[in-house]
Design an enzyme around this catalytic site. Structure first.
Site: not given
Ligand SMILES: NC(=O)c1ccc[n+]([C@@H]2O[C@H](COP(=O)([O-])OP(=O)(O)OC[C@H]3O[C@@H](n4cnc5c(N)ncnc54)[C@H](O)[C@@H]3O)[C@@H](O)[C@H]2O)c1
Length: 262
Positions: A161, A165
């Site tokens: 991960y 990133k």
């Molecule tokens: N939540 C956190 O704390 C956090 C922090 C930093 C970065 N991020 C990043 O933010 C982004 C969104 O995260 P989130 O927390 O909203 O996650 P989440 O799990 O709530 O949502 C992720 C979405 O991506 C979709 N998805 C997953 N694999 C997929 C694929 N192969 N094709 C199409 N869609 C796909 C899922 O169906 C889901 O709707 C991610 O890239 C995550 O790494 C999250």
């Protein structure tokens, strides 16, 4: 916590935005925010039920998409263009954080590759697909979701991960520089920990895990998806017209902190 956007900002009137991972968490909050600011929103996500619900809610379009599949990604941006006549904004945000990605000593090659595919290769595919549309328009804003772990190390490692990133951050910076004179801006959004299903699932089972992290956050809380969405709307809009190739941290101060308040 809800963040009041005041219903006043209307910076994206008539713009066309594609959001991957728009069915949940940060993506879903951003779908709502971009639509509230006047954009036509196209959602690319694996989850058909939640994806369609989100699109229906904002009068947008849901396109079933696996972001690791080049043909599906091309189809997503083509459908956005064919439906609305432009692609002005790409929020390349879909990502995963699976439990079998941990310390390098415990993480197998299959788990490593899966995360690289979904988190990094997908961003390569989305940028490759959308840039030609933006070149023709002479305008566009790409926002790629990286993370604060692209700039900080964690002893609670998720090795693939973090590496993915870091890749998103470096790729976004390079694309921002390469296409700067063609009216295309590319920025890496680096959220701190945010209250989304991805995070709450991880911490619900183990409150100590949450505490271990919270101590490093000057603000003493995790972010809300709406606070990340507000940053995306800013980067998508002309309000950020001189910002590109940027590491855009929205992290409650984590990356600036040594000792946090008690
Ligand atoms: N939540 C956190 O704390 C956090 C922090 C930093 C970065 N991020 C990043 O933010 C982004 C969104 O995260 P989130 O927390 O909203 O996650 P989440 O799990 O709530 O949502 C992720 C979405 O991506 C979709 N998805 C997953 N694999 C997929 C694929 N192969 N094709 C199409 N869609 C796909 C899922 O169906 C889901 O709707 C991610 O890239 C995550 O790494 C999250």
């Amino acid at each position: 916590m809800t963040v009041d956007i005041g219903g006043k900002a209307h910076r994206l009137e008539g713009r066309v935005a594609v959001v991957t991972g728009g069915a949940s968490g940060i993506g879903l909050a951003t779908v709502r925010r971009l639509a509230a600011e006047g954009a036509h929103v196209v959602i690319g996500d694996l989850d058909p039920a939640a994806g369609k619900d989100a699109a229906d809610e904002v009068g947008g379009l849901y396109v079933p998409t696996d972001v690791t599949d080049p043909a599906a990604v091309e189809n997503l941006f083509k459908l956005a263009f064919d439906t609305y006549g432009a692609v002005d904004i790409a929020f390349n945000n879909a990502g995963i954080s699976p439990p079998d990605d941990g310390s390098i000593l415990d993480t197998g090659l299959e788990a490593w590759r899966k995360v690289q595919e979904v988190n990094l290769t997908s961003v390569y595919l989305c940028c490759k697909a959308v840039i030609p549309y933006m070149q023709r328009q002479g305008r566009g804003s790409i926002i790629n979701t990286a993370s604060f772990v692209a700039v900080m190390g964690a002893a609670t490692s998720q090795i693939s991960y973090s590496a993915s990133k870091g890749g998103v951050l470096a790729m976004s910076r390079e694309l921002g520089v390469e296409f700067a004179r063609q009216g295309i801006r590319v920025n890496a959004l680096c959220p701190g920990p945010v209250n989304t299903p991805l995070l709450t699932e991880l911490f619900a089972k183990d409150p100590e895990r949450a505490e271990r992290r919270l101590v490093h956050v000057p603000m003493g809380r995790f972010g809300e998806p709406e606070e990340i969405a507000a940053a995306v709307a800013f980067l998508a809009s002309d309000d950020s017209s001189f910002i590109t190739a940027n590491t855009f941290l929205v992290d409650g101060g984590i990356s600036g902190a040594y000792v946090t308040p008690i």
